[in-house]
Design an enzyme around this catalytic site. Structure first.
Site, PDB file in Angstrom:
ATOM      1  CG  ASP A   1      42.532  14.507  40.791  1.00  0.00           C
ATOM      2  OD1 ASP A   1      41.472  14.445  41.443  1.00  0.00           O
ATOM      3  OD2 ASP A   1      43.110  15.583  40.542  1.00  0.00           O
TER       4      ASP A   1
ATOM      5  CG  LEU B   1      57.115  12.051  42.469  1.00  0.00           C
ATOM      6  CD1 LEU B   1      56.846  11.399  41.123  1.00  0.00           C
ATOM      7  CD2 LEU B   1      55.989  13.007  42.823  1.00  0.00           C
TER       8      LEU B   1
ATOM      9  CB  SER C   1      47.662  23.550  43.177  1.00  0.00           C
ATOM     10  OG  SER C   1      46.800  24.051  44.168  1.00  0.00           O
TER      11      SER C   1
ATOM     12  CD  GLU D   1      45.898  26.328  48.576  1.00  0.00           C
ATOM     13  OE1 GLU D   1      46.673  26.690  49.460  1.00  0.00           O
ATOM     14  OE2 GLU D   1      44.710  26.666  48.544  1.00  0.00           O
TER      15      GLU D   1
ATOM     16  CE1 TYR E   1      49.802  20.366  47.400  1.00  0.00           C
ATOM     17  CE2 TYR E   1      48.759  22.497  47.093  1.00  0.00           C
ATOM     18  CZ  TYR E   1      48.933  21.182  46.709  1.00  0.00           C
ATOM     19  OH  TYR E   1      48.233  20.707  45.620  1.00  0.00           O
TER      20      TYR E   1
HETATM   21  P1  NDP Z   1      45.413  12.675  46.641  1.00  0.00           P
HETATM   22  O1  NDP Z   1      45.951  13.191  47.921  1.00  0.00           O
HETATM   23  O2  NDP Z   1      44.091  11.984  46.643  1.00  0.00           O
HETATM   24  O3  NDP Z   1      46.476  11.641  46.018  1.00  0.00           O
HETATM   25  C1  NDP Z   1      47.853  11.861  46.113  1.00  0.00           C
HETATM   26  C2  NDP Z   1      48.573  10.677  45.500  1.00  0.00           C
HETATM   27  O4  NDP Z   1      49.995  10.882  45.576  1.00  0.00           O
HETATM   28  C3  NDP Z   1      48.288   9.329  46.186  1.00  0.00           C
HETATM   29  O5  NDP Z   1      48.178   8.333  45.191  1.00  0.00           O
HETATM   30  C4  NDP Z   1      49.559   9.108  46.998  1.00  0.00           C
HETATM   31  O6  NDP Z   1      49.839   7.761  47.261  1.00  0.00           O
HETATM   32  C5  NDP Z   1      50.592   9.672  46.042  1.00  0.00           C
HETATM   33  N1  NDP Z   1      51.885   9.952  46.659  1.00  0.00           N
HETATM   34  C6  NDP Z   1      52.137  10.728  47.738  1.00  0.00           C
HETATM   35  N2  NDP Z   1      53.455  10.727  47.997  1.00  0.00           N
HETATM   36  C7  NDP Z   1      54.052   9.938  47.069  1.00  0.00           C
HETATM   37  C8  NDP Z   1      55.385   9.552  46.810  1.00  0.00           C
HETATM   38  N3  NDP Z   1      56.396   9.989  47.562  1.00  0.00           N
HETATM   39  N4  NDP Z   1      55.637   8.733  45.759  1.00  0.00           N
HETATM   40  C9  NDP Z   1      54.629   8.278  44.998  1.00  0.00           C
HETATM   41  N5  NDP Z   1      53.337   8.611  45.183  1.00  0.00           N
HETATM   42  C10 NDP Z   1      53.053   9.428  46.217  1.00  0.00           C
HETATM   43  O7  NDP Z   1      45.418  13.875  45.597  1.00  0.00           O
HETATM   44  P2  NDP Z   1      44.347  14.276  44.466  1.00  0.00           P
HETATM   45  O8  NDP Z   1      44.027  13.079  43.661  1.00  0.00           O
HETATM   46  O9  NDP Z   1      43.262  15.075  45.078  1.00  0.00           O
HETATM   47  O10 NDP Z   1      45.217  15.317  43.611  1.00  0.00           O
HETATM   48  C11 NDP Z   1      46.064  14.866  42.562  1.00  0.00           C
HETATM   49  C12 NDP Z   1      47.141  15.903  42.331  1.00  0.00           C
HETATM   50  O11 NDP Z   1      46.565  17.133  41.946  1.00  0.00           O
HETATM   51  C13 NDP Z   1      48.028  16.226  43.539  1.00  0.00           C
HETATM   52  O12 NDP Z   1      49.325  16.495  43.053  1.00  0.00           O
HETATM   53  C14 NDP Z   1      47.416  17.489  44.110  1.00  0.00           C
HETATM   54  O13 NDP Z   1      48.385  18.221  44.826  1.00  0.00           O
HETATM   55  C15 NDP Z   1      46.969  18.174  42.841  1.00  0.00           C
HETATM   56  N6  NDP Z   1      45.822  19.058  42.947  1.00  0.00           N
HETATM   57  C16 NDP Z   1      44.668  18.588  43.481  1.00  0.00           C
HETATM   58  C17 NDP Z   1      43.537  19.379  43.494  1.00  0.00           C
HETATM   59  C18 NDP Z   1      42.260  18.906  44.096  1.00  0.00           C
HETATM   60  O14 NDP Z   1      41.385  19.745  44.354  1.00  0.00           O
HETATM   61  N7  NDP Z   1      42.070  17.607  44.293  1.00  0.00           N
HETATM   62  C19 NDP Z   1      43.556  20.742  42.916  1.00  0.00           C
HETATM   63  C20 NDP Z   1      44.845  21.114  42.346  1.00  0.00           C
HETATM   64  C21 NDP Z   1      45.915  20.293  42.357  1.00  0.00           C
HETATM   65  P3  NDP Z   1      49.265   7.002  48.582  1.00  0.00           P
HETATM   66  O15 NDP Z   1      47.904   6.495  48.184  1.00  0.00           O
HETATM   67  O16 NDP Z   1      50.255   5.922  48.798  1.00  0.00           O
HETATM   68  O17 NDP Z   1      49.194   8.005  49.699  1.00  0.00           O
HETATM   69  P1  GDR Z   2      42.678  23.224  50.133  1.00  0.00           P
HETATM   70  O1  GDR Z   2      41.585  22.146  50.596  1.00  0.00           O
HETATM   71  O2  GDR Z   2      43.548  23.649  51.248  1.00  0.00           O
HETATM   72  O3  GDR Z   2      41.949  24.284  49.378  1.00  0.00           O
HETATM   73  O4  GDR Z   2      43.580  22.341  49.134  1.00  0.00           O
HETATM   74  P2  GDR Z   2      40.949  21.819  52.021  1.00  0.00           P
HETATM   75  O5  GDR Z   2      39.674  21.113  51.714  1.00  0.00           O
HETATM   76  O6  GDR Z   2      41.917  21.136  52.927  1.00  0.00           O
HETATM   77  O7  GDR Z   2      40.641  23.275  52.644  1.00  0.00           O
HETATM   78  C1  GDR Z   2      39.762  24.172  52.015  1.00  0.00           C
HETATM   79  C2  GDR Z   2      39.420  25.305  52.964  1.00  0.00           C
HETATM   80  O8  GDR Z   2      38.621  24.799  54.039  1.00  0.00           O
HETATM   81  C3  GDR Z   2      39.060  25.390  55.243  1.00  0.00           C
HETATM   82  N1  GDR Z   2      38.696  24.537  56.381  1.00  0.00           N
HETATM   83  C4  GDR Z   2      39.121  23.282  56.592  1.00  0.00           C
HETATM   84  N2  GDR Z   2      39.924  22.486  55.862  1.00  0.00           N
HETATM   85  C5  GDR Z   2      40.157  21.223  56.321  1.00  0.00           C
HETATM   86  N3  GDR Z   2      40.915  20.396  55.584  1.00  0.00           N
HETATM   87  N4  GDR Z   2      39.610  20.765  57.489  1.00  0.00           N
HETATM   88  C6  GDR Z   2      38.799  21.548  58.271  1.00  0.00           C
HETATM   89  O9  GDR Z   2      38.325  21.116  59.317  1.00  0.00           O
HETATM   90  C7  GDR Z   2      38.534  22.863  57.797  1.00  0.00           C
HETATM   91  N5  GDR Z   2      37.767  23.877  58.255  1.00  0.00           N
HETATM   92  C8  GDR Z   2      37.878  24.886  57.404  1.00  0.00           C
HETATM   93  C9  GDR Z   2      40.571  25.535  55.061  1.00  0.00           C
HETATM   94  O10 GDR Z   2      41.106  26.466  56.005  1.00  0.00           O
HETATM   95  C10 GDR Z   2      40.621  26.003  53.614  1.00  0.00           C
HETATM   96  O11 GDR Z   2      40.426  27.388  53.544  1.00  0.00           O
HETATM   97  C11 GDR Z   2      42.983  21.447  48.198  1.00  0.00           C
HETATM   98  C12 GDR Z   2      43.963  20.269  48.006  1.00  0.00           C
HETATM   99  O12 GDR Z   2      43.339  19.301  47.193  1.00  0.00           O
HETATM  100  C13 GDR Z   2      45.242  20.724  47.335  1.00  0.00           C
HETATM  101  O13 GDR Z   2      46.054  19.581  47.024  1.00  0.00           O
HETATM  102  C14 GDR Z   2      44.881  21.471  46.057  1.00  0.00           C
HETATM  103  O14 GDR Z   2      46.034  21.933  45.401  1.00  0.00           O
HETATM  104  C15 GDR Z   2      43.940  22.630  46.363  1.00  0.00           C
HETATM  105  O15 GDR Z   2      42.778  22.121  46.973  1.00  0.00           O
HETATM  106  C16 GDR Z   2      43.520  23.369  45.095  1.00  0.00           C
END
Ligand code: NDP
Ligand code: GDR
Length: 340
Positions: free
Chosen positions: A13, A61, A127, A129, A151
């Site tokens: 993101d 963070l 989220s 979640e 989480y």
């Molecule tokens: P990513 O896992 O792709 O990115 C996470 C980011 O957090 C990375 O830049 C990582 O840095 C950074 N980070 C982790 N730990 C620390 C720390 N201790 N200090 C500073 N930075 C840190 O996440 P997404 O982009 O997919 O998601 C963005 C946010 O939205 C997250 O908070 C996620 O939980 C939330 N979210 C995501 C959803 C999704 O479907 N993608 C849905 C709902 C919520 P580094 O590159 O160094 O690892």
């Molecule tokens: P989620 O995403 O847990 O919803 O969190 P993920 O893609 O990890 O899992 C989604 C669903 O898929 C099932 N699953 C598997 N998941 C993973 N990772 N690997 C596998 O091999 C696999 N097989 C089945 C899981 O059990 C689950 O039901 C994501 C993250 O981006 C969070 O940070 C965010 O908050 C939520 O989405 C909304």
């Protein structure tokens, strides 16, 4: 020119939001977690074409003093807190780290803002979640929460703290309850990207099968490019509030597999297997969001259909693997041979 600070700028993101804000004329700063692999850390920002336009500042963070220093230096108008330990499956193995980063981390940044720059507008990445074991068939801002993982519980704490900073200190603090959103920049461990990467490997003859966990779970999947737009819109309103962001369509992992393999003319039944080792201690079985409030108040609607997201992700992974296999990276042994 408004100034934005993004934590989590190196994540999925963070890349899409940086691009959106730069295109709108913002000056964009990002919190960079120090790493021994600094050379590869900006890959997503490079892929989206903004690495040389964002300004990265070292911090963490979990380290309040670094956040205070950064807020003092950057003087942001808007802060987007995207940083988190975001992988649900890892949160059972590292519950305390997840609590520190995903739960307490947002409070650290809100404290830094409260002390140094209380007028800044703040976005917290909440989220779906948090809904976990769902209490309503369709989840909205009024649905009770029931997190099912460390989480989810950490995100719920941060969500309520965001509301409390708004109500206690009058800060402009918003929480976006975002449902799953994907893209070619999705981390490789998340299921959608694991699938599209697996499809590409199998199609190119680099792998024979793909092992997943629970194929029956269902998610409301959108596209990250659409969802960062909703984040920005939340901070442009007269009043801070919380919003669900979702597509209102739910799809199983199995169906996602079918779509991704079909994109390259393959039948997923022949390649995908499910292993008990990859099942989670507690599962979120189904998520389906109602984003009516975001539509009515923010004028936000998702634009990119899942079919397009799946196709784009598969194509991006095919391109990555083709590039990797066509360029022979020099190994240490070959370099030593050349030098001798
Ligand atoms: P990513 O896992 O792709 O990115 C996470 C980011 O957090 C990375 O830049 C990582 O840095 C950074 N980070 C982790 N730990 C620390 C720390 N201790 N200090 C500073 N930075 C840190 O996440 P997404 O982009 O997919 O998601 C963005 C946010 O939205 C997250 O908070 C996620 O939980 C939330 N979210 C995501 C959803 C999704 O479907 N993608 C849905 C709902 C919520 P580094 O590159 O160094 O690892
Ligand atoms: P989620 O995403 O847990 O919803 O969190 P993920 O893609 O990890 O899992 C989604 C669903 O898929 C099932 N699953 C598997 N998941 C993973 N990772 N690997 C596998 O091999 C696999 N097989 C089945 C899981 O059990 C689950 O039901 C994501 C993250 O981006 C969070 O940070 C965010 O908050 C939520 O989405 C909304």
């Amino acid at each position: 020119m408004p100034t934005a600070l993004i934590t989590g700028i190196t994540g999925q993101d963070g890349a899409y939001l940086s691009k959106l804000l730069l295109d709108k004329g913002y000056e964009v700063y990002g919190l960079l977690r120090r790493s021994a692999s600094a050379d590869i850390i900006g890959e997503r920002l490079r892929w989206i074409g903004v690495l040389d336009q964002v300004k990265l500042i070292d911090g963490n963070l979990t380290d309040l003093s670094s956040l205070i220093r950064i807020v003092q230096t950057v003087k942001p108008d808007e802060v987007y807190n995207l940083a988190a330990q975001s992988f649900v499956a890892a949160s059972w193995q590292q519950p305390l780290l997840t609590a520190q980063v995903t739960g307490v981390g947002p409070v650290n940044i809100m404290e830094a803002l409260r002390i140094v720059r209380p007028e800044a507008r703040f976005y917290q990445a909440s989220s779906s979640e948090m809904f976990g074991k769902i209490q309503d068939k369709i989840q909205s801002e009024t649905t009770p929460f029931y997190p099912r993982s460390p989480y989810g519980a950490a995100k719920l704490y941060a969500h309520w703290m965001t509301i409390n900073y708004r109500e206690s200190f009058g800060m402009f603090a918003c929480s976006g309850i975002l449902f799953n959103h994907e893209s070619p920049l999705r981390g490789i461990e998340f299921v959608t990207r694991k699938i599209t990467d697996g499809v590409a490997r199998i199609k190119l003859g680099l792998a024979r099968e793909l092992t997943l966990g629970n194929l029956e779970a269902k998610r409301d999947w959108g596209h990250a490019r659409d969802y960062v737009q909703a984040m920005w819109l939340m901070l442009q309103q007269d009043k801070a509030d919380d919003y669900v962001v979702a597509t209102n369509r739910t799809t199983s992992i199995r169906e996602f597999c079918r779509m991704a393999f079909a994109h390259v003319g393959l039948d997923y039944h022949e390649f995908v297997r499910s292993s008990a080792d990859l099942m989670r201690p507690a599962e979120v079985d189904v998520l389906l969001g109602d984003a009516s409030k975001a539509r009515e108040h923010l004028g936000w609607t998702p634009k990119i259909p899942l079919e397009q997201t799946v196709g784009d992700m598969v194509e991006a992974d095919l391109a990555r693997h083709r590039a990797r296999t066509s360029v022979q990276m020099p190994t240490e042994a070959s370099l030593l041979h050349e030098l001798s």
